[in-house]
Write a protein that holds these residues in place. Structure first.
Motif, PDB file in Angstrom:
ATOM      1  N   ASP A   1       0.843  -1.203   0.000  1.00 55.19           N
ATOM      2  CA  ASP A   1       0.000   0.000   0.000  1.00 55.19           C
ATOM      3  C   ASP A   1       0.880   1.256   0.000  1.00 55.19           C
ATOM      4  N   LEU A   2       0.975   1.910  -1.157  1.00 57.36           N
ATOM      5  CA  LEU A   2       1.854   3.078  -1.270  1.00 57.36           C
ATOM      6  C   LEU A   2       1.345   4.278  -0.471  1.00 57.36           C
ATOM      7  N   ARG A   3       0.088   4.219  -0.034  1.00 52.70           N
ATOM      8  CA  ARG A   3      -0.427   5.296   0.832  1.00 52.70           C
ATOM      9  C   ARG A   3       0.402   5.403   2.108  1.00 52.70           C
ATOM     10  N   ARG A   4       0.941   4.275   2.545  1.00 52.92           N
ATOM     11  CA  ARG A   4       1.756   4.296   3.768  1.00 52.92           C
ATOM     12  C   ARG A   4       3.014   5.129   3.581  1.00 52.92           C
ATOM     13  N   LEU A   5       3.579   5.097   2.383  1.00 50.20           N
ATOM     14  CA  LEU A   5       4.737   5.952   2.110  1.00 50.20           C
ATOM     15  C   LEU A   5       4.295   7.413   2.046  1.00 50.20           C
ATOM     16  N   LEU A   6       3.194   7.681   1.353  1.00 45.53           N
ATOM     17  CA  LEU A   6       2.728   9.069   1.240  1.00 45.53           C
ATOM     18  C   LEU A   6       2.424   9.668   2.613  1.00 45.53           C
ATOM     19  N   ASP A   7       1.972   8.833   3.523  1.00 44.67           N
ATOM     20  CA  ASP A   7       1.660   9.326   4.869  1.00 44.67           C
ATOM     21  C   ASP A   7       2.909   9.759   5.634  1.00 44.67           C
ATOM     22  N   LEU A   8       4.076   9.339   5.162  1.00 49.93           N
ATOM     23  CA  LEU A   8       5.319   9.688   5.862  1.00 49.93           C
ATOM     24  C   LEU A   8       5.812  11.092   5.518  1.00 49.93           C
ATOM     25  N   GLY A   9       5.203  11.710   4.500  1.00 47.64           N
ATOM     26  CA  GLY A   9       5.556  13.092   4.185  1.00 47.64           C
ATOM     27  C   GLY A   9       6.416  13.227   2.939  1.00 47.64           C
ATOM     28  N   GLU A  10       6.493  14.480   2.494  1.00 46.55           N
ATOM     29  CA  GLU A  10       7.121  14.795   1.211  1.00 46.55           C
ATOM     30  C   GLU A  10       8.574  14.315   1.116  1.00 46.55           C
ATOM     31  N   GLU A  11       9.355  14.588   2.133  1.00 46.70           N
ATOM     32  CA  GLU A  11      10.778  14.234   2.052  1.00 46.70           C
ATOM     33  C   GLU A  11      10.978  12.731   1.971  1.00 46.70           C
ATOM     34  N   ALA A  12      10.180  11.986   2.738  1.00 43.63           N
ATOM     35  CA  ALA A  12      10.288  10.521   2.712  1.00 43.63           C
ATOM     36  C   ALA A  12       9.917   9.980   1.330  1.00 43.63           C
ATOM     37  N   VAL A  13       8.889  10.562   0.733  1.00 37.02           N
ATOM     38  CA  VAL A  13       8.468  10.121  -0.604  1.00 37.02           C
ATOM     39  C   VAL A  13       9.586  10.399  -1.612  1.00 37.02           C
ATOM     40  N   ARG A  14      10.150  11.601  -1.529  1.00 38.18           N
ATOM     41  CA  ARG A  14      11.227  11.957  -2.471  1.00 38.18           C
ATOM     42  C   ARG A  14      12.421  11.020  -2.310  1.00 38.18           C
ATOM     43  N   ARG A  15      12.807  10.784  -1.070  1.00 36.67           N
ATOM     44  CA  ARG A  15      13.989   9.955  -0.802  1.00 36.67           C
ATOM     45  C   ARG A  15      13.772   8.535  -1.329  1.00 36.67           C
ATOM     46  N   GLU A  16      12.628   7.980  -1.039  1.00 37.58           N
ATOM     47  CA  GLU A  16      12.365   6.585  -1.426  1.00 37.58           C
ATOM     48  C   GLU A  16      12.250   6.429  -2.942  1.00 37.58           C
ATOM     49  N   LEU A  17      11.488   7.312  -3.561  1.00 34.14           N
ATOM     50  CA  LEU A  17      11.175   7.084  -4.979  1.00 34.14           C
ATOM     51  C   LEU A  17      12.281   7.544  -5.925  1.00 34.14           C
ATOM     52  N   THR A  18      13.002   8.597  -5.580  1.00 37.23           N
ATOM     53  CA  THR A  18      14.077   9.013  -6.497  1.00 37.23           C
ATOM     54  C   THR A  18      15.256   8.042  -6.438  1.00 37.23           C
ATOM     55  N   ALA A  19      15.238   7.122  -5.478  1.00 40.26           N
ATOM     56  CA  ALA A  19      16.283   6.087  -5.436  1.00 40.26           C
ATOM     57  C   ALA A  19      16.030   5.014  -6.499  1.00 40.26           C
TER      58      ALA A  19
ATOM     59  N   LYS B   1      15.738   3.803 -10.180  1.00 40.02           N
ATOM     60  CA  LYS B   1      16.211   4.251 -11.491  1.00 40.02           C
ATOM     61  C   LYS B   1      15.017   4.477 -12.422  1.00 40.02           C
ATOM     62  N   GLY B   2      14.975   5.625 -13.065  1.00 42.18           N
ATOM     63  CA  GLY B   2      13.861   5.908 -13.971  1.00 42.18           C
ATOM     64  C   GLY B   2      12.793   6.787 -13.337  1.00 42.18           C
ATOM     65  N   ILE B   3      12.966   7.125 -12.058  1.00 40.76           N
ATOM     66  CA  ILE B   3      12.017   8.033 -11.399  1.00 40.76           C
ATOM     67  C   ILE B   3      12.762   9.302 -10.998  1.00 40.76           C
ATOM     68  N   GLY B   4      12.326  10.416 -11.565  1.00 41.14           N
ATOM     69  CA  GLY B   4      12.986  11.691 -11.295  1.00 41.14           C
ATOM     70  C   GLY B   4      12.072  12.659 -10.571  1.00 41.14           C
ATOM     71  N   TYR B   5      12.531  13.895 -10.484  1.00 41.34           N
ATOM     72  CA  TYR B   5      11.792  14.922  -9.735  1.00 41.34           C
ATOM     73  C   TYR B   5      10.364  15.096 -10.243  1.00 41.34           C
ATOM     74  N   LYS B   6      10.220  15.147 -11.574  1.00 37.35           N
ATOM     75  CA  LYS B   6       8.893  15.447 -12.109  1.00 37.35           C
ATOM     76  C   LYS B   6       7.900  14.337 -11.770  1.00 37.35           C
ATOM     77  N   THR B   7       8.330  13.096 -11.927  1.00 40.32           N
ATOM     78  CA  THR B   7       7.444  11.969 -11.627  1.00 40.32           C
ATOM     79  C   THR B   7       6.986  12.023 -10.173  1.00 40.32           C
ATOM     80  N   VAL B   8       7.922  12.276  -9.275  1.00 36.27           N
ATOM     81  CA  VAL B   8       7.568  12.341  -7.854  1.00 36.27           C
ATOM     82  C   VAL B   8       6.663  13.543  -7.586  1.00 36.27           C
ATOM     83  N   ASP B   9       6.961  14.663  -8.231  1.00 38.29           N
ATOM     84  CA  ASP B   9       6.137  15.858  -8.006  1.00 38.29           C
ATOM     85  C   ASP B   9       4.698  15.654  -8.469  1.00 38.29           C
ATOM     86  N   VAL B  10       4.511  14.983  -9.605  1.00 37.78           N
ATOM     87  CA  VAL B  10       3.136  14.756 -10.075  1.00 37.78           C
ATOM     88  C   VAL B  10       2.399  13.851  -9.085  1.00 37.78           C
ATOM     89  N   LEU B  11       3.099  12.841  -8.565  1.00 39.61           N
ATOM     90  CA  LEU B  11       2.471  11.964  -7.571  1.00 39.61           C
ATOM     91  C   LEU B  11       2.090  12.764  -6.324  1.00 39.61           C
TER      92      LEU B  11
END
Ligand code: SF4
Length: 224
Positions: free
Chosen positions: A110-128, A130-140
């Motif tokens: 359940d990816l909602r659990r990651l979103l519940d951790l806040g913006e920085e946690a989402v950025r850290r996890e998802l930009t790690a 390969k193939g996911i950059g700033y724009k993809t995370v920002d749209v999410l």
């Protein structure tokens, strides 16, 4: 630059455009409320148009499935085949499978659990991944209520022509736009600026005479 300018721009764009879920895959994928589906849709939509994105997303849903479990079960080969209409299927399928693995192993599917951790946690996890950059995370993030303004190719071009940003970097344009658009309207601003870019402020031949923003546009007023 001020929020008043952003308010004025949005007021005029709202009169002209109404973004719908039929023309934005992230909006369409969001309807079930599952951020994993939205993230998959955004990855599919990288560097292609909405028509191809919708086709690839639907094919993935009907042949493999849109849950982390189904994607891991199907494997990278099946995902690659399903999303071919969107192009870049090798890198996109690898990113989708990796995100499915992370979602299942670290967030119980359940990816909602990651979103519940806040913006920085989402950025850290998802930009790690390969193939996911700033724009993809920002749209999410923006799709789920975080006050960020994602910058795609239309948003960047329109913002530079309007004189809202002189930056050529992703971060620079985003920073400039976030100074103009209030936190609560940033996702709407993103969608409306894309509509303006797709339908009026086209890359090759902007239709300035019919543009609702022409009297506040740097590009137009410099040429009038
Ligand atoms: S006036 Fe022309 S250049 Fe300026 S935003 Fe409108 S279409 Fe684009």
């Amino acid at each position: 630059m001020s929020f008043e300018l952003g308010d004025k721009i949005l007021e005029r764009l709202r009169e002209r455009f109404s973004p719908s879920s039929e023309e934005f895959i992230a909006l369409w994928a969001r309807e079930g409320g599952d951020p994993f589906r939205v993230l998959v849709a955004i990855i599919i939509s990288q560097n292609t148009n909405e028509k191809n994105s919708f086709e690839a997303f639907r094919r993935l849903g009907s042949t493999v499935g849109l849950t982390p479990e189904a994607i891991l079960k199907g494997g990278v080969g099946a995902v690659r085949e399903a999303i071919k209409p969107a192009g870049l299927q090798d890198s996109k399928s690898a990113a989708i499978v990796e995100v499915a693995r992370v979602t299942l192993e670290k967030y119980g599917g359940d990816l909602r659990r990651l979103l519940d951790l806040g913006e920085e946690a989402v950025r850290r996890e998802l930009t790690a991944v390969k193939g996911i950059g700033y724009k993809t995370v920002d749209v999410l993030l923006a799709s789920f209520g975080y006050p960020v303004l994602p910058v795609d190719t239309h948003v960047k071009r329109v913002s530079r022509r309007l004189g809202l940003s002189g930056s050529s970097s992703y971060m620079g344009v985003r920073r400039d736009l976030e100074r103009i658009f209030r936190p609560e309207v940033r996702f709407e601003a993103h969608l409306l600026l894309i509509k303006l870019g797709r339908e009026v402020c086209k890359a090759r031949e902007p239709r300035c005479r019919e543009c609702p923003l022409n009297n506040i546009c740097t590009y137009y007023t410099a040429r009038a």
